[in-house]
Design an enzyme around this catalytic site. Structure first.
Site, PDB file in Angstrom:
ATOM      1  N   ASP A  65      16.962 -11.123  58.969  1.00 24.93           N
ATOM      2  CA  ASP A  65      17.337 -11.958  58.087  1.00 24.93           C
ATOM      3  C   ASP A  65      16.036 -11.664  56.660  1.00 24.93           C
ATOM      4  O   ASP A  65      15.078 -11.168  57.198  1.00 24.93           O
ATOM      5  CB  ASP A  65      16.296 -13.759  58.486  1.00 24.93           C
ATOM      6  CG  ASP A  65      16.708 -14.659  57.435  1.00 24.93           C
ATOM      7  OD1 ASP A  65      18.065 -15.169  57.312  1.00 24.93           O
ATOM      8  OD2 ASP A  65      15.962 -14.827  56.666  1.00 24.93           O
ATOM      9  N   THR A  98      21.363 -13.346  52.011  1.00 25.58           N
ATOM     10  CA  THR A  98      20.182 -12.573  51.107  1.00 25.58           C
ATOM     11  C   THR A  98      19.678 -11.044  51.541  1.00 25.58           C
ATOM     12  O   THR A  98      20.012 -10.460  50.062  1.00 25.58           O
ATOM     13  CB  THR A  98      18.761 -13.093  51.538  1.00 25.58           C
ATOM     14  OG1 THR A  98      18.881 -13.191  53.397  1.00 25.58           O
ATOM     15  CG2 THR A  98      19.249 -14.611  51.601  1.00 25.58           C
ATOM     16  N   THR A  99      21.029 -10.466  52.155  1.00 29.76           N
ATOM     17  CA  THR A  99      20.751  -9.170  52.176  1.00 29.76           C
ATOM     18  C   THR A  99      21.469  -8.028  51.711  1.00 29.76           C
ATOM     19  O   THR A  99      21.383  -7.601  50.918  1.00 29.76           O
ATOM     20  CB  THR A  99      20.852  -8.707  53.881  1.00 29.76           C
ATOM     21  OG1 THR A  99      19.870  -9.316  54.416  1.00 29.76           O
ATOM     22  CG2 THR A  99      20.926  -7.182  54.298  1.00 29.76           C
ATOM     23  N   ASP A 388      19.993 -21.083  58.513  1.00 32.13           N
ATOM     24  CA  ASP A 388      21.802 -19.723  58.043  1.00 32.13           C
ATOM     25  C   ASP A 388      23.008 -20.794  58.340  1.00 32.13           C
ATOM     26  O   ASP A 388      24.251 -21.261  57.528  1.00 32.13           O
ATOM     27  CB  ASP A 388      21.835 -18.803  58.024  1.00 32.13           C
ATOM     28  CG  ASP A 388      20.652 -17.729  57.747  1.00 32.13           C
ATOM     29  OD1 ASP A 388      20.121 -18.815  57.269  1.00 32.13           O
ATOM     30  OD2 ASP A 388      20.425 -16.953  58.448  1.00 32.13           O
TER      31      ASP A 388
END
Length: 547
Positions: A65, A98-99, A388
């Site tokens: 994550d 997010t990545t 998520d």
């Protein structure tokens, strides 16, 4: 930093501070930001790898994550910290992506460095990036598809694929959809406040289950209290069941043993009356934020009541939403209408690992997910994956908009932005084209992490999209380009739009910096003498002779 006046130097900055200017400052920031993006790039996509993060104490976190990785890294560089802010913002606003946001920001900065080397001014690049982001958001709106509840399982499956939750993918997909729908209120889904995720030692991930109520990581206040209460009537208190202390300073003078006995009996009587009032209200289960003393425990056990003490504030809030109870501030002020209801309140567990289950709540606004696992690290990663998935399912319930996954939107955006760039005059055209190239780094990263040829992948995807196949993306399990919509690989529109916004804002902010003034790190700030341990209220302590 110094100036000159009639040959005399004028010192403006402390000599301890360092200054970096111009292109050197820009390269300094871009290199740091790109390093952060590269650190999380290998976690991108369903075939992404995990990171092991170990703190100075030896505790470790194993995750893929992006937000968790960046949060756990001890980052010092100011520009790199901006990348951490991207991940935090993306997680807060959209719950996932997010990545991708960090990778896109890093690549935008990398492309900008190439343009700067070609003598394109940073402000021209930021203008071009802003134009490209506005156009990209317009295109995403065009690509968006109206969604119904039928696609929620596909949304959850896409979010969970490639994480530790793969061990029990289908049961967890159904659990996520059921849980998110159960806390839907006014078209909104509040995952943080309304869904309680708890770990239970033992079993496997497949045993993870949805609780139509709340699970609290506590045990009964006393072992002689009943372990199970059916048809529970629940009182929730924010005060203790104990002898109250006086609000002002007072003394009780006792001159004999009889007076001491009488005082204790009076205290005991006061607590007994409170417990009696609780029982008369119809309550048979009590949850309190504060403590329960020995006297209170005695009378609660005597009345056969089930009590749990020192509940956390967030647990109390979830109990209120699940049971419909009202928080009461006086033990003897509980009325029947203040009580919550549940079919069952029970303590379960083995040895010291016990939990309180509040089940069978009528139309609860807060629910629980109980994760079973033999390893705490696995349970923690599954919790992050479930969080998520719940968030993105909530996004679709609220917005009712989705786009295809598998790198499909990024390829379509890149193709259309290149066409858009040809309509612009000036050097902004170069920046818009660079933005398009940066977007393609996301499908490239997905392909690279899956062990596929990135050049062939991008060429194939471009070909498909040029033929009008807008939902074609990369299936990492077959290594081929396929229709993502047909495969059920879809993502919320909100995730994609927030990626564009977060990455563009961060890249533009870093590109505008041309001067860095950095103070020497001292470890701690200077402390005024009156704030040190040797002074109290401005008075120095008396000196003592060492002899």
């Amino acid at each position: 930093m110094a100036g000159q006046l009639s040959g005399q130097p004028i010192i403006i900055l402390d000599k301890e501070k360092t200054r970096t200017q111009g292109r050197e400052a820009l390269n300094f920031n871009i290199t740091a930001a790109k390093a952060i993006a590269d650190a999380v790039r290998t976690t991108l996509g369903p075939r992404g790898m995990d990171k092991m993060l170990v703190n100075p104490v030896g505790d470790m976190v194993i995750t893929n994550d992006g937000a968790t990785i960046l949060r756990e890294m001890d980052i010092k560089h100011p520009a790199a910290k901006m990348m951490v802010e991207i991940a935090r913002t993306q997680e807060d606003k959209a719950g996932d992506g997010t990545t991708s946001a960090v990778v896109l920001a890093g690549e935008l900065l990398n492309k900008a460095r190439m343009l700067v080397e070609q003598n394109v001014h940073p402000t021209t690049i930021t203008r071009g990036y802003s134009l490209a982001s506005v156009k990209a958001l317009e295109i995403l709106d065009e690509l968006a598809i109206d969604a119904t509840d039928d696609v929620l399982e596909n949304i959850a499956r896409t979010a969970l694929t490639g994480k530790s939750a793969d061990l029990a993918l289908e049961p967890l997909v159904q659990l996520c959809v059921k849980t998110a729908q159960s806390v839907r209120e006014g078209g909104k889904v509040n995952v943080k406040d309304n869904i309680n995720i708890i770990h239970q030692r033992g079993g496997s991930i497949k045993d993870t289950k949805f609780i139509h109520g709340i699970v609290i990581d506590k045990s009964r206040a006393h072992k002689n209290m009943p372990k199970k209460i059916e048809n529970a009537r629940i009182a929730i208190l924010d005060t203790g069941i104990e002898v109250e202390k006086t609000k002002s300073s007072s003394k009780l003078q006792i001159s004999s043993a009889d007076m001491l006995t009488e005082a204790r009996l009076e205290e005991s009587k006061l607590v007994e009356e409170k417990v009696e009032a609780l029982a008369k209200s119809g309550a048979n289960v009590i949850f309190t934020e504060k403590g329960i003393d020995d006297i209170g425990m005695h009378y609660l056990v005597k009345k056969g009541l089930f009590a749990v003490r020192r509940c956390k504030d967030e647990e109390i809030k979830k109990l209120v939403k699940a049971t419909g109870a009202r928080v009461v501030s006086k033990v003897d002020g509980v009325e029947e209408e203040d009580l919550g209801k549940a079919e069952l309140v029970e303590e379960r567990g083995v040895g010291n690992y016990k939990m309180i289950y509040v089940e069978g709540c009528e139309n609860p606004k807060a629910v629980s997910i109980l994760i079973y696992s033999g390893a705490e690290h696995v349970a923690e990663e599954v919790e992050r994956a479930l969080d998520d998935a719940l968030r993105v399912v909530g996004d679709v319930i609220e917005d009712r908009k989705i786009v295809a996954g598998g790198g499909s939107p990024e390829i379509e955006l890149a193709m259309r932005l290149r066409n858009y760039a040809t309509t612009l005059s000036g050097r902004e055209q170069l920046a818009v084209s660079a933005y398009a190239d940066a977007l393609e780094e996301i499908p490239k990263g997905i392909a690279e992490n899956a062990g596929l040829d990135t050049i062939n992948t991008i060429v194939d995807l471009r070909k498909m999209h040029s033929e009008g196949k807008m939902t074609e993306g990369l299936n990492v399990f077959t290594g081929k380009t396929e229709d993502m919509l047909g495969l059920g690989i879809v993502e919320p529109l909100r995730v994609k739009t927030q990626i564009i916004k977060s990455a563009t804002d961060a890249a533009n902010m870093i590109l505008r910096i041309d001067d860095i003034l950095m103070a020497k790190e001292t470890g701690m700030m200077d402390v005024k003498p009156e704030h040190t341990a040797n002074y109290y209220d401005g008075m120095a302590p008396p000196e003592h002779d060492d002899e």
